[in-house]
Design a protein around this motif. Structure first.
Motif, short mmCIF file in Angstrom:
data_model
loop_
_atom_site.label_atom_id
_atom_site.label_comp_id
_atom_site.label_asym_id
_atom_site.label_seq_id
_atom_site.Cartn_x
_atom_site.Cartn_y
_atom_site.Cartn_z
N UNK A 270 4.26 6.34 -0.93
CA UNK A 270 3.56 5.46 -1.85
C UNK A 270 4.35 4.28 -1.78
N UNK A 271 4.14 3.30 -1.15
CA UNK A 271 5.24 2.38 -1.10
C UNK A 271 4.76 0.79 -1.77
N UNK A 272 6.03 0.37 -2.50
CA UNK A 272 5.59 -0.97 -3.06
C UNK A 272 6.09 -1.98 -2.06
N UNK A 273 5.08 -2.83 -1.35
CA UNK A 273 5.42 -3.81 -0.32
C UNK A 273 5.45 -5.25 -1.30
N UNK A 274 6.83 -5.77 -0.91
CA UNK A 274 7.13 -7.19 -1.51
C UNK A 274 6.15 -8.27 -1.23
N UNK A 275 5.46 -8.13 0.17
CA UNK A 275 4.35 -9.29 0.28
C UNK A 275 3.09 -9.02 -0.68
N UNK A 281 0.92 0.75 -0.50
CA UNK A 281 0.60 1.26 0.71
C UNK A 281 0.81 2.58 0.66
N UNK A 282 -0.16 3.39 1.15
CA UNK A 282 -0.10 4.89 1.43
C UNK A 282 0.26 4.95 2.88
N UNK A 283 1.33 5.89 3.12
CA UNK A 283 1.85 6.19 4.48
C UNK A 283 1.77 7.74 4.52
N UNK A 292 -2.16 5.30 10.59
CA UNK A 292 -2.33 4.02 10.22
C UNK A 292 -2.29 3.80 8.71
N UNK A 293 -1.39 3.16 8.23
CA UNK A 293 -1.24 3.05 6.49
C UNK A 293 -2.48 2.54 5.82
N UNK A 294 -2.70 2.80 4.64
CA UNK A 294 -3.66 2.39 4.09
C UNK A 294 -3.34 1.63 2.56
N UNK A 295 -4.10 0.72 2.29
CA UNK A 295 -3.95 0.06 1.15
C UNK A 295 -4.63 0.52 0.03
N UNK A 296 -4.24 0.80 -1.17
CA UNK A 296 -5.23 1.14 -2.33
C UNK A 296 -5.49 -0.25 -3.11
N UNK A 297 -6.61 -0.09 -3.61
CA UNK A 297 -7.14 -1.45 -4.47
C UNK A 297 -6.12 -1.43 -5.77
N UNK A 298 -5.45 -0.48 -6.18
CA UNK A 298 -4.51 -0.64 -7.42
C UNK A 298 -3.59 0.44 -7.51
N UNK A 299 -2.57 0.42 -8.14
CA UNK A 299 -1.76 1.71 -8.39
C UNK A 299 -2.17 2.60 -9.27
N UNK A 300 -2.07 4.02 -8.60
CA UNK A 300 -2.56 5.19 -9.43
C UNK A 300 -2.15 5.16 -11.10
N UNK A 301 -0.77 4.55 -11.10
CA UNK A 301 -0.31 4.66 -12.53
C UNK A 301 0.61 3.44 -12.89
#
Length: 340
Positions: A270-275, A281-283, A292-301
């Motif tokens: 679960x990656x915090x991407x600077x951009x 981003x979930x990998x 393929x990496x998937x973007x979440x709509x928001x952080x789970x916590x």
């Protein structure tokens, strides 16, 4: 897209009992079970209480590279065959591997075959381990260790016949973020085994994951700080304090997978991407193949740090941290092992 659950586990660990239970659920109407056999004549299909229309059987060999083409073709033709036969629409697929199978090639096929990527998605890997023989099985059979290592959910079966604590201790070091659950006679709720890959609950447990990189000489030892598998498979959990640039992080992933892919059993992140720090981003990766990496709509916590979990074979923790620090231009002290 049609969700695919991979059901694996060593010989006699209760996979078929579990599959019987699942396929008997009314809510799983439209589910197709693909059973892979080892040997000249398929036998397990005689034990699966499901109509022929809902069953595809692969004979001759475990699910590995030699049989993967058959599996791919079965999945490609599945919907067309059902439609031609006037059967209900396929809504879910469960693939039960043989007890000696390495599940990685199945996951690879679903992640890289264009025709399958367009129609199917990995819903999760469920692994059965029995409480009676599980400790010895994990200690003596690399196939069983790998099945446990790639799991999203480990079901500990036969817990009514033997204490589960020794098996849970052995499993803790193989896949610390996989959920573990006791099950008797295959009795589970659908909500427990479906939708596993969509969740990020494992990320919340990454801080608690402990690296087990030494082995106990006593296979019956129940101590949680010893592994039961000759230390060939270990798990590492990392927390990265600062956001990372995606181009740098992706380059590191590609480099590491190319260098160590065969021993990189599973990676979750679960990656915090600077951009785009507001959307993590979930990998997911299995050996040298990454979904393929998937973007979440928001952080789970509220915790917005990058969490990475590695299940590896014969790879040192320091190598992962060192190469990530170099490629992502991070200070070494900013990459914290969750075991530290």
């Amino acid at each position: 897209m049609i969700p695919v659950t991979v059901l694996t586990g060593f010989l006699g660990s209760g996979k078929t009992t579990l599959l019987n239970r699942l396929l008997g659920e009314p809510d799983l109407a439209g589910t197709v079970a693909i059973i892979n056999e080892f040997g000249e004549i398929g036998l397990d299909h005689l034990l699966v209480e499901v109509t022929q229309e809902r069953l595809a059987l692969l004979d001759n060999g475990c699910v590995c590279c030699t049989v993967r083409d058959d599996l791919v073709e079965t999945l490609k033709e599945l919907e067309q065959r059902h439609k031609a036969a006037g059967l209900p629409q396929v809504t879910r697929v469960i693939i039960e591997t043989t007890g000696l199978a390495d599940p990685a090639p199945i996951l690879h096929a679903l992640m890289v075959e264009p025709d399958l990527m367009a129609r199917y998605r990995i819903d999760g890997v469920v692994t059965t381990v029995d409480a009676v023989n599980g400790v010895e099985t994990l200690a003596n059979h690399p196939e069983a260790r790998k099945q446990a290592a790639v799991a999203d959910l480990v079901l500990i079966t036969k817990s009514d016949l033997a204490p589960a604590a020794p098996v849970e201790a052995a499993l803790a070091s193989l896949s610390p973020t996989a959920r573990r659950q006791l099950v008797v006679d295959g009795a589970v709720r659908l909500s427990d085994v479906l939708g596993l890959a969509a969740g990020t609950q494992w990320a919340e447990r990454a801080d608690e994951a402990v690296t087990h990189d030494h082995a106990c000489s006593d296979p019956h030892c129940g101590h949680h700080h010893h592994s039961h598998h000759s230390s060939d498979i270990v798990s590492y959990a990392f927390v990265v304090e600062e956001p990372v640039r995606w181009a740098d992080f992706r380059q590191w992933l590609e480099y590491f997978a190319a260098l160590k892919g065969a021993d990189l059993l599973r990676v979750k992140g679960l990656v915090n991407i600077a951009e785009e720090p507001e959307r993590p981003l979930v990998i997911h990766g299995v050996q040298h193949i990454f979904h393929p990496p998937r973007r979440l709509d928001a952080w789970p916590s509220d915790d917005r740090r990058t969490r990475l979990v590695f299940i590896v074979k014969n790879i040192e923790r320091e190598m992962i941290a060192r190469t990530l620090s170099k490629f992502a231009h991070l200070a070494p002290e900013g990459i914290r092992s969750a075991a530290a």
